[in-house]
Design an enzyme around this catalytic site. Structure first.
Site, PDB file in Angstrom:
ATOM      1  N   GLU A   8      12.264 -11.008   8.153  1.00  0.00           N
ATOM      2  CA  GLU A   8      12.887 -12.206   7.526  1.00  0.00           C
ATOM      3  C   GLU A   8      12.228 -13.181   8.372  1.00  0.00           C
ATOM      4  OE1 GLU A   8      16.970 -12.742   7.054  1.00  0.00           O
ATOM      5  OE2 GLU A   8      16.761 -14.626   6.324  1.00  0.00           O
TER       6      GLU A   8
ATOM      7  N   ARG B  85      18.099   2.229  14.534  1.00  0.00           N
ATOM      8  CA  ARG B  85      17.303   0.941  14.997  1.00  0.00           C
ATOM      9  C   ARG B  85      17.086   1.250  16.726  1.00  0.00           C
ATOM     10  NH1 ARG B  85      19.107  -3.633  12.558  1.00  0.00           N
ATOM     11  NH2 ARG B  85      18.636  -4.795  14.150  1.00  0.00           N
TER      12      ARG B  85
ATOM     13  N   LYS C  85      19.011 -10.987  15.980  1.00  0.00           N
ATOM     14  CA  LYS C  85      18.148 -12.154  15.909  1.00  0.00           C
ATOM     15  C   LYS C  85      19.271 -13.199  16.179  1.00  0.00           C
ATOM     16  CE  LYS C  85      15.203 -11.193  12.736  1.00  0.00           C
ATOM     17  NZ  LYS C  85      14.385 -11.384  11.440  1.00  0.00           N
TER      18      LYS C  85
END
Ligand code: ATP
Ligand code: MG
Length: 552
Positions: free
Chosen positions: A35, A261, A271
């Site tokens: 994104e 992750r 983020k």
């Protein structure tokens, strides 16, 4: 890039091998779907190496797709940085760059199809009410009063949403699945919401935007992705991923697989948190060398090879864990030890005057740029009467543990002669400002003829031919291994994560390229940040120390 790097074995490779063997799939297609709401970090590198690595191994394709369904936090600066970073890491996406927003019209039509099939409806409950009606893990959800609207009414209202006929938050499109499902995600998830916000790709064309769960699976299917790899937190979303694809007229259903992750000690990977560090100016920017963003690591002196090496060393599993910083550092150390040219630098200069040399003495020494790589050539090192050494390489008195220069004793100057400290000059505060030495001119490249032992070797730089240098020494950005555990992660910031030293380096570094990295002998690896022309000074970032200092 050596493709063999990725011929590692992890559970995803095993799944793919099986799919190929039993003929479920012929051509492997993966995608990396960031994104564009921030810069890429080392966690993304794990996903990039996995997705592009699979494409390389199986001669398949890997797409770069911007998952751009939330224009609020997205912009073109992030898009450009992501493109740059993926390429810098050594990867090439297949065909054109894709955007989820390329598919907005198609997505809208699939939503209409769900409405036709009585599998979606326009809800006018408020956001809070929707949350309340959803229930919890222990409490079933409740149906919305708008759930049983007719197909016709839903079609009209959905078009009205698209046409800007509702205020933001006053209506949304929801899938009609099951408000008592054990998977909360299946309790009539929202598929579309209204946002009167300009989009970086589609401008003002749309005021309704599809949700991630609706967009991602369909985008994967449109691109004929075979293996859609994501992180473990999406495991619960998988039933929805499959439900949507099974209920629209699209073929070639991709399958989603999850892996853990990457988390690294003393850093945060979300983020949202990284954005906060940047916006609150706790760091200089996304490429601050203390940030484990790709751009920060690059500015710090990490090479793409070292990051790929790191990703292959950590592997891909379903186990959540936190990787130690020392692993990342050992990857760059291994690379730079092999490939960085050597040079000498003084972080805290102390003047040495060699009294038995004339004031204008000048000798050009020829020195190897790398001890084991003759192909890296030689450089010229001027040796003069006045030189600089590091202040902590001299003591007036010391025991035998101290392998450096001591008053009335000898030490070797790296790549040059043996000197002996004769006396010191102090200022009126008692601080040593100069050490007067003598030099044994019969010791260049050989030991003293009478078999005398010297304490050790120290580095130095000619005082006549030196370049002013600023050294930026970085430490971990947080004080605790897992800042995510703190109530406020900002309270765990290490206020001493940057130490600046003013010193000198060999003059040849005035020719150094920005971003090139050196091993300063006995000190560490440093990367050229920029050259300050006004101050005639080179600014260097310490990439990593010579040895592992984390285990202390
Ligand atoms: P954040 O939660 O920090 O916003 P994200 O997962 O939403 O991160 P995206 O830009 O959506 O960030 O991520 C793009 C891809 O990179 C996704 O497939 C995601 O799973 C993967 N990814 C993101 N962070 C990590 C990580 N720490 N380790 C491995 N893969 C990651
Ligand atoms: Mg995301």
């Amino acid at each position: 890039m050596n493709k063999m790097e990725y011929y590692t074995n992890n559970f995803i490779y095993q799944i793919i091998d099986k799919d190929l063997m039993n003929g479920r799939i012929k051509n492997i297609r993966t995608r990396f779907p960031p994104e564009p709401n921030g810069y890429l970090h080392i966690g993304h590198a794990k996903s990039i190496c996995l997705n592009f690595g699979i494409a390389a191994k199986y001669q398949g394709q890997c797409n770069l797709r911007f998952d751009d369904t939330d224009p609020v936090k997205e912009n073109n600066e992030f898009i450009d940085s992501i493109k740059y970073d993926v390429q810098w890491l050594g990867f090439k996406w297949s065909g054109n760059i894709r955007y989820s927003s390329d598919y907005f019209e198609k997505l809208f039509n699939y939503a209409v199809e769900l409405i036709y099939n009585k599998l979606a409806y326009v809800d006018e409950l408020s956001t809070e009410k929707i949350r309340e009606y959803r229930g919890t893990l222990t409490e079933l959800g409740k149906n919305s009063p708008y759930r049983e609207r007719s197909v016709k009414e839903n079609l009209i209202l959905f078009q009205k949403m698209r046409d800007g006929g509702f205020e933001q938050g006053k209506a949304c499109l929801r899938a009609k699945i099951d408000m008592s499902s054990n998977f909360i995600i299946m309790r009539d998830p929202v598929l579309y919401r209204i946002k009167y916000i300009e989009h970086h790709q589609t401008g003002n064309k749309w005021c309704i935007y599809p949700m991630y769960d609706f967009t991602h699976c369909i985008s994967d299917a449109i691109e004929k992705i075979t293996h859609s790899l994501c992180t473990l937190e999406f495991q619960n979303n998988r039933p929805l991923y499959d439900w949507i694809l099974n209920n629209i007229s699209i073929s070639d259903n991709p399958r989603q697989y999850e892996f853990s992750r990457l988390n690294l000690e003393y850093f945060v990977m979300s983020k949202r948190k990284l954005t906060k560090l940047v916006n609150e100016k706790i760091v200089e920017g996304w490429d601050d060398p203390r940030m484990l963003t790709i751009s920060g690591l690059r500015r710090r002196g990490y090479t793409a090879t070292s990051i790929r090496d790191f990703c292959s060393r950590i592997g891909v599993t379903k186990q959540d864990n936190i990787i130690e910083m020392s692993l990342l550092e050992s990857c760059i150390r291994d690379d730079l030890n092999k490939n960085a040219p050597r040079a000498m630098a003084i972080l805290d200069p102390l003047t040495v005057i060699i009294e038995n040399l004339p004031e204008n003495y000048e000798e050009i020494l020829k020195v190897k740029n790398h001890p084991n790589k003759p192909e890296m050539g030689m450089r010229e090192l001027p040796f003069n009467q006045k030189i600089w050494i590091d202040r902590n390489d001299f003591r007036e008195q010391s025991d035998n543990q101290y392998k450096r220069l001591v008053l009335k004793q000898e030490v070797r100057l790296r790549n040059a002669y043996i000197i002996r400290a004769e006396r010191v000059l102090k200022n009126n505060l008692g601080k040593i400002i100069c050490v007067y030495c003598s030099c044994d001119m019969n010791t260049l490249g050989k030991n003293p003829s009478d078999g005398r032992k010297v304490r050790g070797v120290i580095h130095w730089v000619s005082a006549f031919y030196a370049l002013s240098a600023e050294f930026r020494l970085y430490d971990r950005l947080f004080n605790v291994p897992d800042p995510n555990k703190a109530k406020d992660f900002l309270s765990t910031i290490n206020s001493n994560s940057l130490l600046i030293k003013q010193g000198v380096v060999e003059q040849q570094l005035s020719q150094a390229k920005i971003m090139s990295t050196y091993q300063f002998e006995r000190i560490g690896y440093f990367c050229v940040d920029h050259i300050d022309l006004k101050k005639a000074k080179i600014v260097l970032n310490r990439t990593v120390t010579l040895r592992d200092n984390w285990q202390k």
